[in-house]
Every structure is written in C-alpha cells, then in structure tokens.
Motif scaffolding. Structure first.
Motif, PDB file in Angstrom:
ATOM      1  N   ARG A  30       1.905 -36.400  19.229  1.00 47.90           N
ATOM      2  CA  ARG A  30       2.344 -37.709  19.486  1.00 47.90           C
ATOM      3  C   ARG A  30       2.534 -38.791  18.275  1.00 47.90           C
ATOM      4  NH1 ARG A  30       5.227 -36.676  24.226  1.00 47.90           N
ATOM      5  NH2 ARG A  30       3.462 -36.047  25.865  1.00 47.90           N
ATOM      6  N   ASN A  31       1.132 -38.653  17.564  1.00 48.58           N
ATOM      7  CA  ASN A  31       0.930 -39.700  16.577  1.00 48.58           C
ATOM      8  C   ASN A  31       0.101 -38.903  15.469  1.00 48.58           C
ATOM      9  OD1 ASN A  31       1.997 -42.340  17.019  1.00 48.58           O
ATOM     10  ND2 ASN A  31       0.951 -41.819  19.002  1.00 48.58           N
ATOM     11  N   PRO A  32       0.247 -39.120  13.925  1.00 49.44           N
ATOM     12  CA  PRO A  32      -0.450 -38.320  13.018  1.00 49.44           C
ATOM     13  C   PRO A  32      -1.941 -38.663  13.263  1.00 49.44           C
ATOM     14  CG  PRO A  32       0.946 -40.304  12.072  1.00 49.44           C
ATOM     15  CD  PRO A  32       1.259 -40.285  13.346  1.00 49.44           C
ATOM     16  N   VAL A  33      -2.960 -37.872  12.616  1.00 42.54           N
ATOM     17  CA  VAL A  33      -4.276 -38.080  12.688  1.00 42.54           C
ATOM     18  C   VAL A  33      -4.672 -38.305  11.073  1.00 42.54           C
ATOM     19  CG1 VAL A  33      -6.512 -37.077  12.920  1.00 42.54           C
ATOM     20  CG2 VAL A  33      -4.889 -36.813  14.826  1.00 42.54           C
ATOM     21  N   TYR A  34      -5.156 -39.452  10.972  1.00 49.07           N
ATOM     22  CA  TYR A  34      -5.410 -39.708   9.324  1.00 49.07           C
ATOM     23  C   TYR A  34      -7.034 -39.434   9.127  1.00 49.07           C
ATOM     24  CZ  TYR A  34      -1.047 -42.117   8.836  1.00 49.07           C
ATOM     25  OH  TYR A  34       0.244 -42.253   9.170  1.00 49.07           O
ATOM     26  N   PRO A  35      -7.631 -39.100   7.906  1.00 50.01           N
ATOM     27  CA  PRO A  35      -8.705 -38.930   7.631  1.00 50.01           C
ATOM     28  C   PRO A  35      -9.711 -40.348   8.209  1.00 50.01           C
ATOM     29  CG  PRO A  35      -7.457 -38.067   5.551  1.00 50.01           C
ATOM     30  CD  PRO A  35      -6.587 -38.820   6.664  1.00 50.01           C
ATOM     31  N   GLY A  36     -10.499 -40.096   8.639  1.00 45.58           N
ATOM     32  CA  GLY A  36     -11.602 -41.007   9.092  1.00 45.58           C
ATOM     33  C   GLY A  36     -11.270 -41.591  10.409  1.00 45.58           C
TER      34      GLY A  36
ATOM     35  N   ASP B  93      -1.281 -32.809  -0.293  1.00 44.88           N
ATOM     36  CA  ASP B  93      -0.992 -33.539  -1.619  1.00 44.88           C
ATOM     37  C   ASP B  93      -0.745 -34.757  -1.356  1.00 44.88           C
ATOM     38  OD1 ASP B  93       0.511 -34.446  -3.924  1.00 44.88           O
ATOM     39  OD2 ASP B  93       1.211 -32.552  -4.488  1.00 44.88           O
ATOM     40  N   PRO B  94      -1.885 -35.622  -1.605  1.00 44.08           N
ATOM     41  CA  PRO B  94      -2.155 -37.103  -1.624  1.00 44.08           C
ATOM     42  C   PRO B  94      -1.242 -37.915  -1.947  1.00 44.08           C
ATOM     43  CG  PRO B  94      -4.316 -36.108  -2.043  1.00 44.08           C
ATOM     44  CD  PRO B  94      -3.134 -35.104  -2.292  1.00 44.08           C
ATOM     45  N   GLU B  95      -0.608 -37.384  -3.313  1.00 45.33           N
ATOM     46  CA  GLU B  95       0.496 -38.207  -4.029  1.00 45.33           C
ATOM     47  C   GLU B  95       1.875 -38.146  -3.513  1.00 45.33           C
ATOM     48  OE1 GLU B  95       0.671 -37.452  -8.242  1.00 45.33           O
ATOM     49  OE2 GLU B  95      -1.421 -37.368  -8.404  1.00 45.33           O
ATOM     50  N   ILE B  96       2.009 -36.960  -2.865  1.00 49.06           N
ATOM     51  CA  ILE B  96       3.586 -36.892  -2.219  1.00 49.06           C
ATOM     52  C   ILE B  96       3.390 -37.404  -0.910  1.00 49.06           C
ATOM     53  CG2 ILE B  96       4.928 -34.933  -0.918  1.00 49.06           C
ATOM     54  CD1 ILE B  96       4.414 -33.277  -3.497  1.00 49.06           C
ATOM     55  N   ALA B  97       2.251 -37.174  -0.216  1.00 44.47           N
ATOM     56  CA  ALA B  97       2.133 -37.728   1.155  1.00 44.47           C
ATOM     57  C   ALA B  97       2.017 -39.375   1.032  1.00 44.47           C
ATOM     58  CB  ALA B  97       0.822 -37.264   1.825  1.00 44.47           C
ATOM     59  N   ALA B  98       1.687 -39.761   0.117  1.00 45.22           N
ATOM     60  CA  ALA B  98       1.513 -41.391  -0.061  1.00 45.22           C
ATOM     61  C   ALA B  98       3.108 -41.748  -0.141  1.00 45.22           C
ATOM     62  CB  ALA B  98       1.005 -41.738  -1.197  1.00 45.22           C
ATOM     63  N   GLU B  99       3.953 -41.239  -0.482  1.00 49.86           N
ATOM     64  CA  GLU B  99       5.335 -41.469  -0.679  1.00 49.86           C
ATOM     65  C   GLU B  99       6.406 -41.354   0.606  1.00 49.86           C
ATOM     66  OE1 GLU B  99       6.715 -43.010  -3.366  1.00 49.86           O
ATOM     67  OE2 GLU B  99       4.436 -42.885  -3.996  1.00 49.86           O
ATOM     68  N   THR B 100       5.830 -40.604   1.783  1.00 50.34           N
ATOM     69  CA  THR B 100       6.334 -40.432   2.750  1.00 50.34           C
ATOM     70  C   THR B 100       5.988 -41.401   4.007  1.00 50.34           C
ATOM     71  OG1 THR B 100       4.372 -39.453   4.113  1.00 50.34           O
ATOM     72  CG2 THR B 100       5.806 -37.849   2.657  1.00 50.34           C
ATOM     73  N   MET B 101       6.744 -41.389   5.118  1.00 52.97           N
ATOM     74  CA  MET B 101       6.391 -42.514   6.283  1.00 52.97           C
ATOM     75  C   MET B 101       5.131 -42.480   6.600  1.00 52.97           C
ATOM     76  SD  MET B 101       8.426 -40.524   9.296  1.00 52.97           S
ATOM     77  CE  MET B 101       7.381 -39.715  10.534  1.00 52.97           C
ATOM     78  N   TYR B 102       4.458 -41.514   6.334  1.00 53.79           N
ATOM     79  CA  TYR B 102       2.903 -41.585   6.806  1.00 53.79           C
ATOM     80  C   TYR B 102       2.005 -42.403   5.845  1.00 53.79           C
ATOM     81  CZ  TYR B 102       4.704 -37.691   9.662  1.00 53.79           C
ATOM     82  OH  TYR B 102       5.766 -37.199  10.329  1.00 53.79           O
ATOM     83  N   GLY B 103       2.353 -42.588   4.666  1.00 49.54           N
ATOM     84  CA  GLY B 103       1.737 -43.317   3.580  1.00 49.54           C
ATOM     85  C   GLY B 103       0.520 -42.759   3.090  1.00 49.54           C
TER      86      GLY B 103
END
Length: 150
Positions: free
Chosen positions: A91-97, A42-52
């Motif tokens: 260890r660290n998140p993987v983001y699209p791209g 969920d991009p909208e919810i995820a945008a509000e988390t520490m991951y941005g």
C-alpha cells in the motif's frame, strides 16, 4: 505451552505480532540479491523518483512481516502451511528507519470435507508504519490440524 489446534483459534481473534525497524543495510542487501530495481538499490536514482530515496522491496517487507507472523502466532499452532495468498498488496513504501507493526486477524474457518484431521483458517495480515499508514496487506488460508482428542 501446548500448541493450538484448529478448534482453539476463534474467528475474530486479532494477534498483535510486534514490530521491526526497517534496517537500511538489510533491505539493501535483500534487494541486491532478490529485487535489484534502482528504487531499492541505487540511492542516487531513487532520490530522483517519486519516493525521494531508497525504499524496501515489497518482498522484503512481506518477508519481514512473515517472520513476525511465524514467531508471534504460527509457531504456537499445529499448522501444515498454506495454499498461498489470495491477495497481496503493497500500500505504501517502507523507508529505511521505518518502524513497521504487524497484526493478524482471523476471518473465517472451514472444516475440510475430504480430510477429517484438518480445517482451513482464512486470515488477513496487515502492517502499518509509525504514522499508521498501511504498508502491506495479505489474505491467506492456512491448513491447521484438528485436535486428535476432540
């Protein structure tokens, strides 16, 4: 090219397994099916988390790296599989791209005491993103056939 046996894989070997780009649609589809936490789907919810923003499921990251491990190393060996992972860390998140690069290091070898046709090889697989940050790490022991001609 002949397949490599237990004897052919020295301790200390490091294999560069290549890299992959974390494709947004692929990681979303994986998460929808297997790990539908909001931070993955969920991009909208995820945008509000520490991951941005949306991040790949750790299971997607590990699976993508496993594909590179098979293609770049295991497919060229006489492996019988694994006992499982001794350790797995995201260890660290993987983001699209993100561009994720993977390597495997051979840590130790142990001959089987109950089956003389095989040995066990412990390795660690590590993946880093384009910034050199570790994104996933695992340690595993695989079973390899010994060369029948040795």
């Amino acid at each position: 090219m002949p397949l490599r046996y237990y004897e052919d894989i020295p301790v200390g070997d490091v294999h560069d397994l290549g890299s992959y780009e974390a494709d947004r649609s692929e990681l979303l589809a994986f998460a929808e099916r297997y790990d539908p936490q909001p931070i993955h789907v969920d991009p909208e919810i995820a945008a509000e988390t520490m991951y941005g923003g949306v991040i790949a499921s750790g299971w997607h990251t590990a699976s993508s790296c496993m594909r590179l491990l098979v293609d770049g190393f295991l497919a060229e060996t006489e492996t019988l599989g694994s006992f499982g992972l001794e350790e797995l860390r995201w260890r660290n998140p993987v983001y699209p791209g993100d561009e994720v690069s993977v390597e495997v290091r051979i840590l130790e070898k142990t001959e089987s005491t109950s089956r003389d046709d095989r040995g066990y090889i412990t390795s660690e697989t590590e993946a880093t993103n384009q910034d050199g940050e570790e994104v996933v790490y695992w340690r595993a022991t695989n079973i390899f056939l010994k060369d029948p001609d040795e």
